[in-house]
Design an enzyme around this catalytic site. Sequence first.
Site, short mmCIF file in Angstrom:
data_model
loop_
_atom_site.label_atom_id
_atom_site.label_comp_id
_atom_site.label_asym_id
_atom_site.label_seq_id
_atom_site.Cartn_x
_atom_site.Cartn_y
_atom_site.Cartn_z
N SER A 30 0.79 -1.22 0.00
CA SER A 30 0.00 0.00 0.00
C SER A 30 0.83 1.28 0.00
O SER A 30 0.32 2.33 -0.35
CB SER A 30 -0.94 0.00 1.20
OG SER A 30 -0.20 -0.02 2.39
N HIS A 81 -5.58 -4.08 -1.77
CA HIS A 81 -5.30 -2.95 -2.66
C HIS A 81 -5.20 -3.38 -4.12
O HIS A 81 -4.84 -2.59 -4.97
CB HIS A 81 -4.01 -2.25 -2.24
CG HIS A 81 -4.18 -1.37 -1.04
ND1 HIS A 81 -4.70 -0.10 -1.10
CD2 HIS A 81 -3.92 -1.60 0.28
CE1 HIS A 81 -4.74 0.43 0.11
NE2 HIS A 81 -4.28 -0.46 0.97
N LYS A 88 -12.62 -0.97 0.13
CA LYS A 88 -11.80 -0.10 -0.73
C LYS A 88 -12.43 -0.01 -2.12
O LYS A 88 -13.42 0.67 -2.28
CB LYS A 88 -10.36 -0.62 -0.76
CG LYS A 88 -9.71 -0.66 0.63
CD LYS A 88 -8.21 -0.91 0.52
CE LYS A 88 -7.60 -1.37 1.84
NZ LYS A 88 -7.80 -0.47 2.98
#
Lengths: 415, 396, 83
Positions: free
Chosen positions: B183, B211, B242
């Site tokens: 990240s 991610h 996310k």
Amino acid sequence: MGYSDKVRGIYQDTLQKIEGAGLFKTERKIFSAQSAEIEVEFPAGAPRKRVINMCANNYLGLSSHPDVVAAAHQGLDTHGYGMSSVRFICGTQDIHKELEQKITEFLGTEDTILFPSCMDANAGVFEAILTEEDVMISDRLVHASIIDGIRLSPAMRDTFKHQNMEHLEQKLIQFADKRVKIVITDGVFSMDGDTARLDEMVALCEKYDALLFVDDSHSSGFIGKTGRGTHEKYNVMGKIDIITTTFGKALGGASGGCVSGRKELVEMCRQKARPYLFSNTIAPVVVAGVLNVLETLSKSTERRDKLETNSAYWRQGLLDAGFVLQPGDTPIVPVMLFNAKLAQDFSRDLYAEGIYAIGFFFPVVPNGAARIRTQISAAHEIHHLDKALEAFIKVGKKYNILGKDKKQIIEMYGM
Amino acid sequence: MYTRMNAFLQAELEQIKSAGLYKEERVLVSPQSAEITLINGARVLNFCANNYLGLADHPRLIEAAKEALDTHGYGMSSVRFICGTTDLHKVLEQKIAEFFGTEDTILYAAAFDANGGVFEPLLGPKDAIISDTLNHASIIDGVRLCKAELYRFANANMEQLEERLILAQEHNFRLIVTDGVFSMDGNVAPMDKIVELANKYDAMVMVDECHSAGVVGPTGRGVTELFNLRGEVEIITGTLGKAFGGAIGGFTTGKKEIIALLRQRSRPYLFSNSLPPHIVNAGIRMFEMMSETSELQDRLHENTTYFVEHMKAAGFDLKPTKSAICAVMLYDAFLSKQMADMLLEEGIYVIGFSFPVVPKGQARIRVQLSAGHTRAHLDKAIAAFTKVGRKLGVIQ
Amino acid sequence: MENIKDVVLKYVVDEYLDDPEDEMTYETPLISGGIVDSFSMVSLKRFLEATYKISLPDDRATPEAFDTVNSITDLVNEFLAKK
């Protein structure tokens, strides 16, 4: 890759062992909102059935309340669906701050920090505020999430016998030289439904210079005369250093939890608690729902009053019928069956009668302490409770346990 | 008691402040989006959300959430195995497995909990976990709660991974653990080599796709798609918080026996609430959208390429990226913070990261691209970076 | 010296049993039987170390070694012999 047939086989064996020991947890699929009555498919593939739910943490009956649902709709419109961020990057909206403020007012504390769940609040709080010079002294029956939090903290750990104040006092004396002593307890214990004597604990903590931590997940919203929690019931509001609680039970039942208490302790969590720093902020739709719940509860005690009446009615009905109960005065009413298989059979037969209540056994409760944990809701009407009582009595008669005491039931069915 | 503790805490908080590590929260009064409103009324472009696909305020997700609020209510007030499993939960688990080409899925309240609860049920003291040093905090906590022996290898360093695997041969099971996308740098784990080594040394592989899911791979199926390894990795963890709408919720997906055992033994699953049905239904709608078209993924890839090319052309020093994370390297903590503050004045919301979040001397601004950004948003950000960069002497 | 077995048994009864009437023998399973949880084991270990002036390494203070008064006594004896 490494997932050979051998590895697969090993995991299959483990699963079979769990099943063989009668400890396999099966999920029952629900096709309706959470409420006094739910529509269930069990076992998988069986026709759906409408049953009375006697085992939800839906204490105030708000999980599908139209006002809460409407507030959630509105939250989606004004604040969107997700935040895709942790709190301190770009995941703090005005309603998150508002909710922290409202919780602080509701619980009568100094400040509050939100977590994605109370599990995360409990897992993160001890590491954030304690060092290896400190000691954590916990009641032996505290919730599993607290145990994980204690495991992640560098402080020394010890336990005291459940609700045993003499034993707690011994421990406080034994650890007198520690920098910080923190006494850890649940407000209401989830498996037995008894409440921690917070008045006595506050007195001991004051005498021996210790902090007091209370997980009020099974109390917030309905214990105490205006539902603020166990600290209200025992007249020690403002004297608990840390309260953790959940929005996943009485307070709407969606998700989220918090740490509420002394403002520096809360601030330390904001700076250092790992589940806070490294996990998503609570979704605005959930926040909007909880705000509505708190508003409702601050205006009227109607729901918690009804819950109290319902709980007393239910408990008395079971006692009159001759069941063995754990003593207490909360909406958690455990019907003691002692034997794990009996608990499962009893639960299955109740389901056939249209009553949904599941059995609990080792390792969730101690060996030989298997039970059906019933949980009462303000969503229950007296006719629900009467029907459930009728079913309990019918099944109780079938197994011939009515009027029998612990010893007699164990003689018939074993530990 | 509290007076004594209080003094200690105040000192500690002061220390955090003077070290420049104090975290302040900026308050938004709008939904999460490419363009957001701060509490002081400022409208700014957001380049620091994990809102990779721009779905955080997508009307179809909001509609799906509302539908389920009406049919299934607001909350379940229960853990999964008591009375917290609806038909919707089972559908979402199935959709996630289809998306990643895996056998089964288990939902969690958060990806933090998925990672926190995956190791302890599967591995014991005789087993080994071989973990990348830059793995996410939640993996680290999960490993701390597990009794297996821990070996660590430097970020994406395959020689070290091999050494550790050799050392770990004495153990019963070996599990290699890596983030899919890291990240802070935005680099992708070399999954092809990791899997090769796993095969050679008889280890299982777990990848955290938080991610990368929705972002990496031609259709956004994550690093296993990028490296043509769909369905071959034993354990994938991921988040709905996310790219996938950004609300809450995480999951573990993979081999069915592993998932079945997690349902029996994983503590955050057993002891934490079931996801609310409206979040679950929006998740279902999201995966349906993903299977209809790759439009959002394509736009995200175009946006990332465009931004990176123009920032490089402007003279910025960028970490090589294969994701939607673009680290603008400044190397100095104070400079990073100053530049982020000045960019906010230009209407661009980004965050400077410094030690201990990134190594000492590696301070940076992390830019996160989104499919929600338009070309005009990107141009405005590039212009602002260039203006502020020149003013601060970062670029010529 | 007082019999180690009885010292350990008395400590376990005082420290862990809620109801002193409950029956407890040298072979009662403490940890697998749910009487002593893994946290409380820490205080038991501390008690043994302080009482017998020994140091029990973590890899020997396992739930298996602590499961009965007999197995605990064996462990203590082993480390006393090493002193």
